[in-house]
Scaffold this motif. Structure first.
Motif, mmCIF file in Angstrom:
data_model
loop_
_atom_site.group_PDB
_atom_site.id
_atom_site.type_symbol
_atom_site.label_atom_id
_atom_site.label_comp_id
_atom_site.label_asym_id
_atom_site.label_seq_id
_atom_site.Cartn_x
_atom_site.Cartn_y
_atom_site.Cartn_z
ATOM 1 N N GLN A 176 0.852 -1.180 0.000
ATOM 2 C CA GLN A 176 0.000 0.000 0.000
ATOM 3 C C GLN A 176 0.890 1.232 0.000
ATOM 4 O O GLN A 176 1.878 1.273 0.732
ATOM 5 N N LYS A 184 1.018 5.514 0.076
ATOM 6 C CA LYS A 184 0.282 6.752 0.346
ATOM 7 C C LYS A 184 0.870 7.906 -0.440
ATOM 8 O O LYS A 184 2.041 8.257 -0.256
ATOM 9 N N PHE A 243 -9.874 12.160 -0.250
ATOM 10 C CA PHE A 243 -9.201 10.870 -0.259
ATOM 11 C C PHE A 243 -9.758 9.985 -1.362
ATOM 12 O O PHE A 243 -10.954 9.963 -1.596
ATOM 13 N N LYS A 244 -8.876 9.303 -2.074
ATOM 14 C CA LYS A 244 -9.323 8.335 -3.074
ATOM 15 C C LYS A 244 -8.407 7.107 -3.014
ATOM 16 O O LYS A 244 -7.264 7.185 -2.572
ATOM 17 N N ILE A 245 -8.961 5.998 -3.484
ATOM 18 C CA ILE A 245 -8.212 4.736 -3.535
ATOM 19 C C ILE A 245 -8.105 4.309 -4.987
ATOM 20 O O ILE A 245 -9.056 4.443 -5.744
ATOM 21 N N LYS A 266 -1.971 -0.928 -3.762
ATOM 22 C CA LYS A 266 -3.146 -0.140 -3.430
ATOM 23 C C LYS A 266 -2.675 1.288 -3.150
ATOM 24 O O LYS A 266 -1.944 1.522 -2.187
ATOM 25 N N GLN A 320 -3.310 4.931 -1.912
ATOM 26 C CA GLN A 320 -4.172 5.806 -1.102
ATOM 27 C C GLN A 320 -3.747 7.213 -1.464
ATOM 28 O O GLN A 320 -2.616 7.604 -1.187
ATOM 29 N N TRP A 369 -4.218 11.244 -1.112
ATOM 30 C CA TRP A 369 -4.807 12.322 -0.318
ATOM 31 C C TRP A 369 -4.677 13.628 -1.097
ATOM 32 O O TRP A 369 -3.597 14.000 -1.532
ATOM 33 N N SER A 374 -0.321 0.086 6.931
ATOM 34 C CA SER A 374 -1.652 -0.247 7.432
ATOM 35 C C SER A 374 -1.747 0.050 8.918
ATOM 36 O O SER A 374 -2.664 -0.385 9.588
ATOM 37 N N ALA A 406 -10.483 2.692 4.716
ATOM 38 C CA ALA A 406 -10.638 3.391 3.439
ATOM 39 C C ALA A 406 -12.111 3.607 3.111
ATOM 40 O O ALA A 406 -12.517 4.697 2.688
#
Lengths: 206, 385
Positions: free
Chosen positions: A11, A13, A48-50, A61, A63, A65, A194, B341
């Protein structure tokens, strides 16, 4: 819960910063939702989007901002700097002032973000060539000075948007893997990133 | 939990009796009768409902009783009366009828002079770098203000008008200056005050009809709306100025109070958010900064502001926090199933964008109940985290 199944290897960011109105939200909407709207709205605080992507055989993944550009929100937006692993510095090629502000934004990064954070410079709105105030060379020069990659983008015409996000994401991925070795990268990905899920511990980013 | 106590002074009857008090729904009762041109004293022409006659009685008095008006308006104001009621509740228009015309004329003149000073050709040339930055920021934001509402997205005269009002306000309030979100707060006043100038209109809209009406308005009428909106915005912001000053301490305080309230009302939800690492500031910052204007559509906001303005004080601060708590807890069952999320995505794009007045009213009632439970124990709500 989905978290424990961990449908991703890593993940990452990312954080988007830059002056108000340069098109951060539009870039993110284009990238995460493949959508562009003229009737966008000012970002207040943070959004925020994924986005799940495949990056060099790794399932990543993202993340992402998206921050408000206005000065008054600096207190809340800079509190997100620390957890960011990659930062997109965005200016508007039709707005000289937003380009000049990049130096201030870099200073903010130095003050609030992790020293190893990866950065990329993005000159948005390159579709509006007749109102251009910042040349491609100026952008490239500044990026070279900071030793970071540079793209001119258009959220409207979907130029280089994905490339920008992918480039900085890849830099982060490579850095994390180099930092910890292949085994370590995986662990680090799960622990450092995480972290919010573990026992109510606060994420360093938030 | 502390025993229920009524607040002092109680601004409103409990929500249950409120519903009995207004037999007709706001839409049927208000729209059945032709709206009075000005509510101050004009009698209603046909079969006034109980609520209409109450408004007509209270507003028709030589000196309007603000406590009575608050009690009545807390439950929602019929569109025809709203412009007058809001100006009274904001403290912009004098309660004393004899003083009204002169006071409004003076305020409008004063505003016109401020605009002339700030927007004259000479002022343009003399603008400092800071003032240029301010104007630039407002000009960037105006097209992004309520972009889905034709009244604000499509009428150039309205956009210019709002630019002036925001600029003058910011110049006169240097401690906060213009902060994004204040542009949102200006819009309900335009929506409501425009209603007063639209012949035969019901007011309250920001759609195509309102846009057409605004575009056709004589310049003088729009100037009046602008001045009234400016002054009412000023009154509103006077009470919550530290929401927008450096570091935004007022907002931080509200977010902390919200978190503490939710911890006491819905411990499971609070624990779940904490376990997932969602911080209240992440989603509630905007709820406070824009007073839920990004979460709820304009008609619902206008209805909520009837109540906010009717609160003796703190409608836009302490009562708003109760509304936010009620809103969050309403979605508790859904939120408890989401991970970090999904929580953040849900909370930044709530399923409330199509809410009507009827959806927001139970929320206001719930907030009222919470306020009676917790207001007197507010000492316990003080910052613990």
């Amino acid at each position: 819960m989905a978290r424990h199944e961990s449908p991703f290897d890593m993940q990452i960011k990312l954080l988007m910063i830059g002056d108000s109105g340069v098109g951060k939200t539009c870039l993110l909407l284009r990238y995460a939702s493949d959508h562009f709207s003229q009737t966008f709205i000012t970002t207040i605080g943070i959004d925020f989007k994924i986005k799940n992507i495949e990056l060099d055989t790794k399932r990543v993944k993202l993340q992402i901002w998206d921050t408000a550009g206005q000065e008054r929100f600096r207190t809340i937006t800079t509190s997100y700097f620390r957890g960011a692993q990659g930062i997109l510095l965005v200016y508007d090629v039709t707005d000289k002032k937003s380009f000049q502000s990049i130096r201030n934004w870099v200073a903010q990064i130095q003050q609030h973000a992790d020293v190893h954070v990866n950065k990329i410079l993005i000159g948005n709105k390159c579709d509006i060539d007749n109102e251009r105030e910042v040349s491609t060379e100026e952008g490239a020069q500044l990026a070279a000075e900071y030793g970071i990659q540079f793209f001119e983008t258009s959220a409207k015409n979907d130029i280089n948007v994905e490339k920008g996000f992918i480039t900085v994401a890849r830099e982060v991925k490579n850095r994390l893997m180099a930092d910890g070795g292949s085994q370590g990268a995986r662990t680090q990905g799960n622990v450092a990133l995480s972290a919010p899920a573990k026992g109510g511990k606060k994420s360093s980013c938030c | 939990m502390s025993p229920p106590q009524s607040r002092t002074p109680p601004p409103a009857p409990p929500p249950s009796s409120a519903r009995q008090q207004t037999p007709g729904s706001s839409s049927s009762s208000a729209r059945g009768a032709p709206p009075p041109p000005h509510a101050d004293g004009a009698g209603l022409q046909s079969r006034p409902s109980f609520r209409d006659s109450k408004y007509s009685e209270i507003l028709g008095a030589d000196v309007v009783s603000l406590p009575d008006l608050r009690r009545l308006a807390w439950n929602g104001v019929p569109p025809a009366y709203r412009p007058t009621v809001w100006k009274l509740l904001c403290g912009y228009m004098p309660a004393n009828r004899d003083r009204r015309a002169a006071a409004l004329a003076r305020k409008r003149r004063e505003y016109a002079e401020a605009v002339a000073a700030h927007f004259a050709a000479a002022a343009d040339a003399a603008r400092s770098a800071q003032e240029q930055a301010l104007l630039r920021q407002i000009l960037v934001d105006i097209p992004r203000t309520a972009p889905d509402a034709p009244l604000f997205a499509e009428v150039a005269a309205v956009q210019r008008s709002m630019t002036r009002a925001l600029y003058v306000w910011a110049q006169r309030h240097p401690a906060s200056g213009y902060v994004q979100g204040i542009n949102d707060l200006l819009t309900p006043f335009y929506v409501v005050f425009l209603g007063e100038h639209v012949v035969g209109g019901e007011g309250g809209g920001a759609g195509a009809a309102a846009a057409a009406a605004a575009a056709a308005l004589p310049e003088e009428a729009l100037k009046e709306i602008e001045a009234d909106a400016y002054w009412c915005l000023t009154k509103l912001l006077d009470n919550i100025q530290d929401h927008y000053t450096a570091m935004q301490p007022g907002l931080q305080r509200m977010v902390l109070r919200l978190e503490e309230l939710v911890r006491r009302i819905d411990l499971d939800l609070h624990a779940h958010l904490a376990a997932e690492g969602v911080q209240f500031i992440q989603f509630a910052f905007r709820w406070m900064n824009c007073l839920l204007m990004r979460e709820l559509p304009l008609p619902a906001i206008v209805r909520a502001w009837d109540t906010y303005l009717s609160e003796e004080d703190g409608g836009f601060e302490s009562f708003h926090v109760y509304v936010c708590a009620a809103l969050l807890c309403k979605f508790s069952p859904a939120l408890l199933r989401l991970d970090f999320a999904a929580l953040v995505l849900f909370l930044q794009d709530m399923p409330t964008r199509a809410w009507s007045e009827a959806d927001v009213e139970p929320l206001l009632s719930q907030a009222y109940i919470l306020s009676t439970l917790f207001e007197n124990s507010s000492a316990h709500l003080n910052v613990t985290s």
